[in-house]
Design a protein around this motif. Structure first.
Motif, PDB file in Angstrom:
ATOM      1  N   THR A  47      30.235 -24.913  38.381  1.00 31.73           N
ATOM      2  CA  THR A  47      30.233 -25.127  39.822  1.00 31.73           C
ATOM      3  C   THR A  47      31.283 -24.220  40.448  1.00 31.73           C
ATOM      4  O   THR A  47      32.429 -24.195  40.007  1.00 31.73           O
ATOM      5  CB  THR A  47      30.552 -26.593  40.173  1.00 31.73           C
ATOM      6  N   VAL A  48      30.889 -23.478  41.470  1.00 33.88           N
ATOM      7  CA  VAL A  48      31.813 -22.611  42.207  1.00 33.88           C
ATOM      8  C   VAL A  48      31.867 -23.139  43.635  1.00 33.88           C
ATOM      9  O   VAL A  48      30.836 -23.326  44.272  1.00 33.88           O
ATOM     10  CB  VAL A  48      31.346 -21.149  42.184  1.00 33.88           C
ATOM     11  N   TYR A  49      33.069 -23.379  44.127  1.00 34.11           N
ATOM     12  CA  TYR A  49      33.280 -23.997  45.436  1.00 34.11           C
ATOM     13  C   TYR A  49      34.107 -23.071  46.313  1.00 34.11           C
ATOM     14  O   TYR A  49      35.202 -22.662  45.933  1.00 34.11           O
ATOM     15  CB  TYR A  49      33.981 -25.345  45.232  1.00 34.11           C
ATOM     16  N   PHE A  50      33.570 -22.708  47.471  1.00 35.86           N
ATOM     17  CA  PHE A  50      34.272 -21.880  48.439  1.00 35.86           C
ATOM     18  C   PHE A  50      34.527 -22.719  49.692  1.00 35.86           C
ATOM     19  O   PHE A  50      33.611 -22.941  50.487  1.00 35.86           O
ATOM     20  CB  PHE A  50      33.439 -20.646  48.820  1.00 35.86           C
ATOM     21  N   PRO A  51      35.761 -23.195  49.911  1.00 35.35           N
ATOM     22  CA  PRO A  51      36.052 -24.082  51.052  1.00 35.35           C
ATOM     23  C   PRO A  51      36.298 -23.307  52.346  1.00 35.35           C
ATOM     24  O   PRO A  51      37.383 -23.346  52.924  1.00 35.35           O
ATOM     25  CB  PRO A  51      37.298 -24.823  50.597  1.00 35.35           C
ATOM     26  N   ILE A  52      35.296 -22.603  52.821  1.00 33.85           N
ATOM     27  CA  ILE A  52      35.451 -21.754  54.009  1.00 33.85           C
ATOM     28  C   ILE A  52      35.739 -22.602  55.248  1.00 33.85           C
ATOM     29  O   ILE A  52      36.619 -22.264  56.049  1.00 33.85           O
ATOM     30  CB  ILE A  52      34.205 -20.877  54.199  1.00 33.85           C
ATOM     31  N   GLY A  53      35.015 -23.702  55.427  1.00 33.52           N
ATOM     32  CA  GLY A  53      35.237 -24.567  56.594  1.00 33.52           C
ATOM     33  C   GLY A  53      36.637 -25.141  56.619  1.00 33.52           C
ATOM     34  O   GLY A  53      37.300 -25.192  57.658  1.00 33.52           O
ATOM     35  N   LEU A  54      37.134 -25.585  55.448  1.00 29.62           N
ATOM     36  CA  LEU A  54      38.488 -26.134  55.357  1.00 29.62           C
ATOM     37  C   LEU A  54      39.534 -25.060  55.646  1.00 29.62           C
ATOM     38  O   LEU A  54      40.517 -25.319  56.348  1.00 29.62           O
ATOM     39  CB  LEU A  54      38.712 -26.744  53.972  1.00 29.62           C
ATOM     40  N   MET A  55      39.328 -23.857  55.162  1.00 33.27           N
ATOM     41  CA  MET A  55      40.299 -22.792  55.399  1.00 33.27           C
ATOM     42  C   MET A  55      40.334 -22.395  56.876  1.00 33.27           C
ATOM     43  O   MET A  55      41.405 -22.102  57.417  1.00 33.27           O
ATOM     44  CB  MET A  55      39.973 -21.568  54.540  1.00 33.27           C
ATOM     45  N   ILE A  56      39.179 -22.422  57.539  1.00 34.52           N
ATOM     46  CA  ILE A  56      39.158 -22.128  58.979  1.00 34.52           C
ATOM     47  C   ILE A  56      39.918 -23.213  59.741  1.00 34.52           C
ATOM     48  O   ILE A  56      40.719 -22.919  60.632  1.00 34.52           O
ATOM     49  CB  ILE A  56      37.712 -21.985  59.480  1.00 34.52           C
ATOM     50  N   LEU A  57      39.683 -24.480  59.358  1.00 30.13           N
ATOM     51  CA  LEU A  57      40.387 -25.586  60.016  1.00 30.13           C
ATOM     52  C   LEU A  57      41.894 -25.493  59.797  1.00 30.13           C
ATOM     53  O   LEU A  57      42.676 -25.623  60.747  1.00 30.13           O
ATOM     54  CB  LEU A  57      39.861 -26.927  59.491  1.00 30.13           C
ATOM     55  N   LEU A  58      42.325 -25.236  58.565  1.00 33.14           N
ATOM     56  CA  LEU A  58      43.760 -25.109  58.293  1.00 33.14           C
ATOM     57  C   LEU A  58      44.361 -23.905  59.006  1.00 33.14           C
ATOM     58  O   LEU A  58      45.505 -23.953  59.453  1.00 33.14           O
ATOM     59  CB  LEU A  58      44.008 -25.010  56.789  1.00 33.14           C
ATOM     60  N   SER A  59      43.615 -22.825  59.134  1.00 33.91           N
ATOM     61  CA  SER A  59      44.104 -21.652  59.844  1.00 33.91           C
ATOM     62  C   SER A  59      44.320 -21.947  61.321  1.00 33.91           C
ATOM     63  O   SER A  59      45.327 -21.541  61.904  1.00 33.91           O
ATOM     64  CB  SER A  59      43.112 -20.504  59.671  1.00 33.91           C
ATOM     65  N   ILE A  60      43.390 -22.665  61.921  1.00 28.66           N
ATOM     66  CA  ILE A  60      43.523 -23.013  63.341  1.00 28.66           C
ATOM     67  C   ILE A  60      44.725 -23.928  63.552  1.00 28.66           C
ATOM     68  O   ILE A  60      45.548 -23.704  64.453  1.00 28.66           O
ATOM     69  CB  ILE A  60      42.224 -23.660  63.862  1.00 28.66           C
ATOM     70  N   VAL A  61      44.850 -24.963  62.711  1.00 27.07           N
ATOM     71  CA  VAL A  61      45.976 -25.900  62.840  1.00 27.07           C
ATOM     72  C   VAL A  61      47.301 -25.177  62.595  1.00 27.07           C
ATOM     73  O   VAL A  61      48.279 -25.369  63.330  1.00 27.07           O
ATOM     74  CB  VAL A  61      45.804 -27.098  61.877  1.00 27.07           C
ATOM     75  N   GLY A  62      47.345 -24.325  61.578  1.00 29.78           N
ATOM     76  CA  GLY A  62      48.569 -23.577  61.290  1.00 29.78           C
ATOM     77  C   GLY A  62      48.955 -22.638  62.411  1.00 29.78           C
ATOM     78  O   GLY A  62      50.126 -22.505  62.758  1.00 29.78           O
ATOM     79  N   THR A  63      47.972 -21.983  63.007  1.00 33.67           N
ATOM     80  CA  THR A  63      48.239 -21.086  64.130  1.00 33.67           C
ATOM     81  C   THR A  63      48.814 -21.846  65.317  1.00 33.67           C
ATOM     82  O   THR A  63      49.777 -21.402  65.949  1.00 33.67           O
ATOM     83  CB  THR A  63      46.950 -20.355  64.537  1.00 33.67           C
ATOM     84  N   ILE A  64      48.234 -22.998  65.610  1.00 36.72           N
ATOM     85  CA  ILE A  64      48.735 -23.810  66.724  1.00 36.72           C
ATOM     86  C   ILE A  64      50.167 -24.269  66.459  1.00 36.72           C
ATOM     87  O   ILE A  64      51.037 -24.167  67.334  1.00 36.72           O
ATOM     88  CB  ILE A  64      47.802 -25.006  66.977  1.00 36.72           C
ATOM     89  N   LEU A  65      50.430 -24.763  65.245  1.00 43.60           N
ATOM     90  CA  LEU A  65      51.786 -25.241  64.925  1.00 43.60           C
ATOM     91  C   LEU A  65      52.805 -24.117  64.962  1.00 43.60           C
ATOM     92  O   LEU A  65      53.901 -24.288  65.502  1.00 43.60           O
ATOM     93  CB  LEU A  65      51.790 -25.906  63.548  1.00 43.60           C
ATOM     94  N   LEU A  66      52.466 -22.958  64.392  1.00 38.91           N
ATOM     95  CA  LEU A  66      53.411 -21.846  64.416  1.00 38.91           C
ATOM     96  C   LEU A  66      53.662 -21.342  65.831  1.00 38.91           C
ATOM     97  O   LEU A  66      54.782 -20.964  66.158  1.00 38.91           O
ATOM     98  CB  LEU A  66      52.904 -20.714  63.522  1.00 38.91           C
ATOM     99  N   ASN A  67      52.630 -21.342  66.670  1.00 36.53           N
ATOM    100  CA  ASN A  67      52.838 -20.943  68.069  1.00 36.53           C
ATOM    101  C   ASN A  67      53.740 -21.935  68.803  1.00 36.53           C
ATOM    102  O   ASN A  67      54.515 -21.535  69.666  1.00 36.53           O
ATOM    103  CB  ASN A  67      51.497 -20.803  68.797  1.00 36.53           C
ATOM    104  N   LEU A  68      53.629 -23.219  68.485  1.00 36.08           N
ATOM    105  CA  LEU A  68      54.492 -24.197  69.128  1.00 36.08           C
ATOM    106  C   LEU A  68      55.940 -24.058  68.680  1.00 36.08           C
ATOM    107  O   LEU A  68      56.867 -24.183  69.470  1.00 36.08           O
ATOM    108  CB  LEU A  68      53.993 -25.614  68.822  1.00 36.08           C
ATOM    109  N   PHE A  69      56.161 -23.789  67.379  1.00 38.53           N
ATOM    110  CA  PHE A  69      57.520 -23.705  66.846  1.00 38.53           C
ATOM    111  C   PHE A  69      58.218 -22.399  67.203  1.00 38.53           C
ATOM    112  O   PHE A  69      59.420 -22.365  67.428  1.00 38.53           O
ATOM    113  CB  PHE A  69      57.528 -23.878  65.334  1.00 38.53           C
ATOM    114  N   PHE A  70      57.487 -21.295  67.243  1.00 38.74           N
ATOM    115  CA  PHE A  70      58.116 -19.981  67.428  1.00 38.74           C
ATOM    116  C   PHE A  70      57.849 -19.373  68.799  1.00 38.74           C
ATOM    117  O   PHE A  70      57.990 -18.193  68.991  1.00 38.74           O
ATOM    118  CB  PHE A  70      57.647 -19.016  66.338  1.00 38.74           C
ATOM    119  N   ARG A  71      57.502 -20.209  69.758  1.00 43.28           N
ATOM    120  CA  ARG A  71      57.258 -19.723  71.120  1.00 43.28           C
ATOM    121  C   ARG A  71      58.586 -19.370  71.774  1.00 43.28           C
ATOM    122  O   ARG A  71      59.563 -20.081  71.654  1.00 43.28           O
ATOM    123  CB  ARG A  71      56.547 -20.779  71.925  1.00 43.28           C
ATOM    124  N   ARG A  72      58.633 -18.312  72.502  1.00 45.28           N
ATOM    125  CA  ARG A  72      59.880 -17.890  73.148  1.00 45.28           C
ATOM    126  C   ARG A  72      60.050 -18.530  74.475  1.00 45.28           C
ATOM    127  O   ARG A  72      59.341 -18.767  75.286  1.00 45.28           O
ATOM    128  CB  ARG A  72      59.905 -16.380  73.290  1.00 45.28           C
TER     129      ARG A  72
END
Length: 72
Positions: A47-72
């Motif tokens: 079985t080969v599993y590619f979690p593309i949907g999960l990686m997109i979701l984590l990327s969006i959440v990570g981008t939002i969190l990093l923008n909140l923490f490192f906003r000038r």
């Protein structure tokens, strides 16, 4: 680079992996381990599993969190 710096980097890396592992455990517990867009290929005993949907979701959440923490 001295040994103190290397030791601190290793400890920080291990803590980061611990947090990431805990996040994946929580996502699996809430049923977010198989999202639409995840690809699963089964052939015989393999079985080969590619979690593309999960990686997109984590990327969006990570981008939002990093923008909140490192906003000038």
């Amino acid at each position: 680079m001295d040994l103190n710096t290397i030791g601190r980097l290793l400890v920080l890396g291990a803590l980061g992996l611990l947090v990431l592992g805990g996040l994946f455990l929580l996502l699996g517990r809430f049923g977010l381990d198989r999202l639409p867009g995840d690809l699963v290929f089964r052939r015989g005993g393999m079985t080969v599993y590619f979690p593309i949907g999960l990686m997109i979701l984590l990327s969006i959440v990570g981008t939002i969190l990093l923008n909140l923490f490192f906003r000038r």
